[in-house]
Design an enzyme around this catalytic site. Structure first.
Site, PDB file in Angstrom:
ATOM      1  N   HIS A  65       2.847  17.350  -2.549  1.00 14.07           N
ATOM      2  CA  HIS A  65       3.964  16.431  -2.433  1.00 14.07           C
ATOM      3  C   HIS A  65       4.599  16.205  -3.793  1.00 14.07           C
ATOM      4  O   HIS A  65       3.985  16.472  -4.835  1.00 14.07           O
ATOM      5  CB  HIS A  65       3.508  15.081  -1.859  1.00 14.07           C
ATOM      6  CG  HIS A  65       2.425  14.441  -2.658  1.00 14.07           C
ATOM      7  ND1 HIS A  65       1.086  14.740  -2.465  1.00 14.07           N
ATOM      8  CD2 HIS A  65       2.457  13.539  -3.674  1.00 14.07           C
ATOM      9  CE1 HIS A  65       0.350  14.036  -3.304  1.00 14.07           C
ATOM     10  NE2 HIS A  65       1.153  13.299  -4.061  1.00 14.07           N
ATOM     11  N   CYS A 226      -6.541   4.994  -6.735  1.00 10.08           N
ATOM     12  CA  CYS A 226      -6.959   6.310  -7.213  1.00 10.08           C
ATOM     13  C   CYS A 226      -6.001   6.730  -8.318  1.00 10.08           C
ATOM     14  O   CYS A 226      -4.959   6.098  -8.514  1.00 10.08           O
ATOM     15  CB  CYS A 226      -6.989   7.329  -6.079  1.00 10.08           C
ATOM     16  SG  CYS A 226      -5.386   7.582  -5.276  1.00 10.08           S
TER      17      CYS A 226
END
Length: 730
Positions: A65, A226
């Site tokens: 992405h 994250c």
């Protein structure tokens, strides 16, 4: 997720063998649909994102992405591979590949797509349906979350449209799957028909109390994050929420993604019974959760074993284990260990002030240096450009640069003092810190005065904060009371107590620098070179640099020599590592050789931090080598009488250096010394290295890890092989 994907953007027979080929195949479908305007530009953006961190997820999933200027609208393409494609997931190749494209600047859309998709991917029935889909239109419909065929959702109990509806479906099924549990709130309802109420009231007056307990179940607040703040962040959130529903526990998750985060309601945090941190980056505003049972793990633990984490935090709560209570912390104390010594904290406070001061140094110093280059060293006597400025005269422009740079330089000491105090006491320390720094300038206490003023200001504010204040006054403390009282105390101390002695010390130091010559100057240059190369941009490096920059505020021959020696020595470590990787590349790893290419530019630009990757990998050989070269360069720069009026710039400010050829020679000699020493030490490093299954001293290795002893040679017969000696195989 409607309109994000159509049947034309689905490939159920993706034949690509690599992740780059897979991204190209799916991107071509986007381009054909008019959603990508420049295929190659978009693929370059995808590759750049992939280079930051692999996008493979456990369970056979890849989600390449990016945000790109070549995307016209948020778009999702899906491919299914029969053989699997490696996207860097720990559990192997991915067979479900989702290419996500968002327009540049479309952060909200991008994160919405990714977070929703990530939550869907935690649903095994969702991914199973995609693996069994036979038509592109059906796969697109599943991903969009379109309503399934009549009765399908009710028959399967699955809902791919969002985490909230999925959670609702599970809650509805729970009484039938766990009828014996007392936690579901719906359980008491079937047992209270109207006919039974008199018996319940007369025979057993206590049952209503257990029935009311499920209304307030165990409550957990969680943080997930994250490094990229996208997929794993939201997958961990979904996993924890589902596990909480299954355990009859309320779980509220704050996802700290890459586009920011929405804080949990403070009342929700206050009422929570426990906290779970599932993160791979620092939790923001962590102090909100102090005083509660906390389980702190990596983000993948939140995905893979959420039930264990929930059970663990419940056990901690039952045992009464809680974290330390919240207390105000200064910025540089956040994340500090409870056992940090005062010296460690002092270093952090000083580094705070220096780090905020450096941009003023760079801007003001380079402007002044450019002014000298254009208008000569007498430009400091030019009249104010506000009164006299001729657009066509170079001297007017030089005077403009000099006066702007002088204004920027005038902030050095106040900024240093203000942000030292800020590092100690947070925002309340700024006002007395800046006031103390300005007073240090007024009484000519200079750099040392600013440093002491910052420490005094921070200490005064910290002392005031410890005083018990009536609640009615707490609202005005940070705005009125603390700035007023602390400024008065700091001003009194700086003007009447410590200011004059520090000013005298500063004057003595300046006079000493002005009179430096011969052996004294050379020794000082060597010491500054050692300091610049000891920690490669760390505290000692910054102290030496700040010492040199402080002398530029009132330049003289001695202070200009110090500035030259400091910058020359700071250029040596990265240049030496770059040269070493070029001359003896086999002594370095492939990554170090790549870092060596960048170190040429970093060293030439006076960015000492360019040597940090080498020092981190092999500190006992790299740091002494760098220090030796830095000391030689600093000493030679002083011996040659080199001067420098610019505080930064490396070789790009050579025209502003006195004795430029000798200056470059000093840097070259120091670089060669460091290079030769690091090559020598790395060439000998294998002599006593212990190898798996071997014994220290038996094998000597080259720098690249291969044996120096020819394969045919063996140890002496009287000395048995390592595996046969007691402890030899360890």
């Amino acid at each position: 997720m409607s309109e994000l994907i159509t049947a034309e953007l689905v490939d159920l027979d993706l034949s690509a063998e690599t992740k780059d080929a897979a991204a190209r195949s799916l991107a071509e479908r986007m381009a054909a649909s008019g959603r990508v305007t420049d295929l190659e530009g978009f693929l370059a953006d995808v590759a750049a994102r992939e280079a930051q961190m692999p996008t493979g997820l456990d369970g056979g999933i890849g989600i390449p992405h990016c945000r790109s200027t070549h995307v016209t609208e948020p778009t999702l393409a899906f491919g299914r591979s029969a053989s699997g494609i490696d996207f860097g997931a720990p559990d192997g190749p991915a067979d479900l590949i989702f290419l996500i494209a968002a327009p540049a600047g479309g952060d909200a859309d991008h994160l919405s797509i990714l977070s929703t998709l990530a939550r869907h991917l935690m649903d095994g029935e969702f991914t199973g349906a995609l693996r069994s889909a036979t038509e592109p239109g059906r796969a697109a419909s599943l991903i969009r979350g379109d309503a399934p065929e009549a009765g399908a959702a009710e028959a399967t109990g699955a809902d791919a449209t969002g985490a909230d509806e999925a959670g609702a479906g599970e809650a509805a099924e729970e009484p039938t799957t766990a009828a014996g549990e007392a936690t579901p709130p719906a359980a008491p309802e079937p047992s209270t028909p109207a006919a039974a109420e008199p018996m319940a009231a007369a025979a057993e007056p206590t049952p209503p109390e257990p029935a009311a307990q499920p209304a307030v179940p165990f409550r957990i607040v969680a943080i997930t994050s994250c490094p990229t703040g996208i997929a794993h962040t939201y997958m961990a959130a979904e996993s924890l929420e589902k596990a909480g529903t299954a355990a009859g526990v309320e779980v509220f998750v704050e996802t700290q993604g890459s586009a920011g985060f929405k804080r949990l309601d403070p009342q929700l945090v206050a009422d929570a019974d426990g906290v779970i941190f599932a993160h791979d980056v620092e939790v923001r505003d962590k102090e909100r959760f102090a005083g509660k049972p906390i389980v702190d793990v990596g983000v993948k633990a939140g995905i893979n074993r959420p039930a264990e984490l929930i059970a663990e935090v419940r056990q901690k709560a039952a045992r009464g284990e809680v974290s330390a209570p919240a207390r105000p912390t200064a910025p540089m104390d956040k994340g500090a260990g409870a056992t940090d010594s005062y010296a460690t904290r002092l270093r952090k406070w000083l580094m705070t002030g220096v780090s905020y001061m450096v941009p003023f140094v760079a801007a003001g110093g380079l402007l002044i240096a450019l002014a000298f280059a254009i208008g000569g060293y007498t430009i400091n006597k030019a009249p104010s450009v506000a009164d006299h400025f001729v657009w066509t005269e170079a001297t007017s422009w030089a005077a403009l640069l000099f006066q702007i740079g002088g204004v920027a330089f005038g902030f050095l000491v106040p900024v240093l003092a203000g942000f030292i105090a800020y590092g100690m006491a947070d925002r309340p320390g700024l006002v007395p810190g800046f006031v103390g720094g300005a007073i240090a300038l007024t009484i000519n206490a200079g750099f040392l005065g600013g440093l002491i003023a910052g420490l005094i200001a921070g200490a005064v504010v910290m002392a005031i904060q410890r005083v018990t204040i009536p609640p009615v006054l707490r609202g005005i403390m940070p705005v009125v009371v603390i700035p007023l009282i602390s400024s008065v105390i700091v001003g009194f101390l700086m003007f009447l107590v410590v200011g004059k002695p520090v000013a005298a010390l500063q004057k003595g130091l300046t006079d000493w620098l002005s009179g430096l010559s011969g052996a004294n100057a050379i020794i000082l240059g060597a010491i500054l070179g050692l300091m610049m190369c000891f920690d490669l941009g760390g505290p000692l490096n910054k102290v030496a640099y700040a010492f040199a920059v402080g002398g530029l505020a009132n330049p003289n021959e001695g202070s200009l020599k110090v500035m030259a020696a400091v910058m020359a020595a700071g250029m040596v470590p990265p240049l030496a590592m770059a040269l070493a990787t070029t001359v003896r590349g086999r002594l370095f790893t492939k990554a170090e050789r790549e870092n060596g290419k960048a170190a040429w530019v970093l060293g030439a630009s006076f960015i000492t931090e360019g040597a940090i990757p080498f020092a981190a990998a092999d500190p006992l050989r790299v740091i002494p080598s760098a220090m030796a070269g830095g000391a030689v360069t600093g000493a030679l720069s002083m011996a040659f009488g080199c001067t420098l009026r610019a505080p930064h710039g490396g070789i790009f400010v050579v025209p502003l250096i006195g004795q430029p050829l000798l200056y470059l020679l000093a840097i070259a000699i120091g670089t060669c010394v460091s290079t030769a020493l690091v090559i020598l030490l790395k060439g000998l490093r294998g002599g006593l290295r212990r190898q798996p299954g071997g014994h220290p001293g038996l094998r000597r290795l080259r720098g690249d890890g291969r044996r120096l002893i020819p394969p045919g040679r063996v140890p002496a017969p009287s000395r048995p092989p390592p595996a046969e000696r007691p402890g030899g195989g360890r």
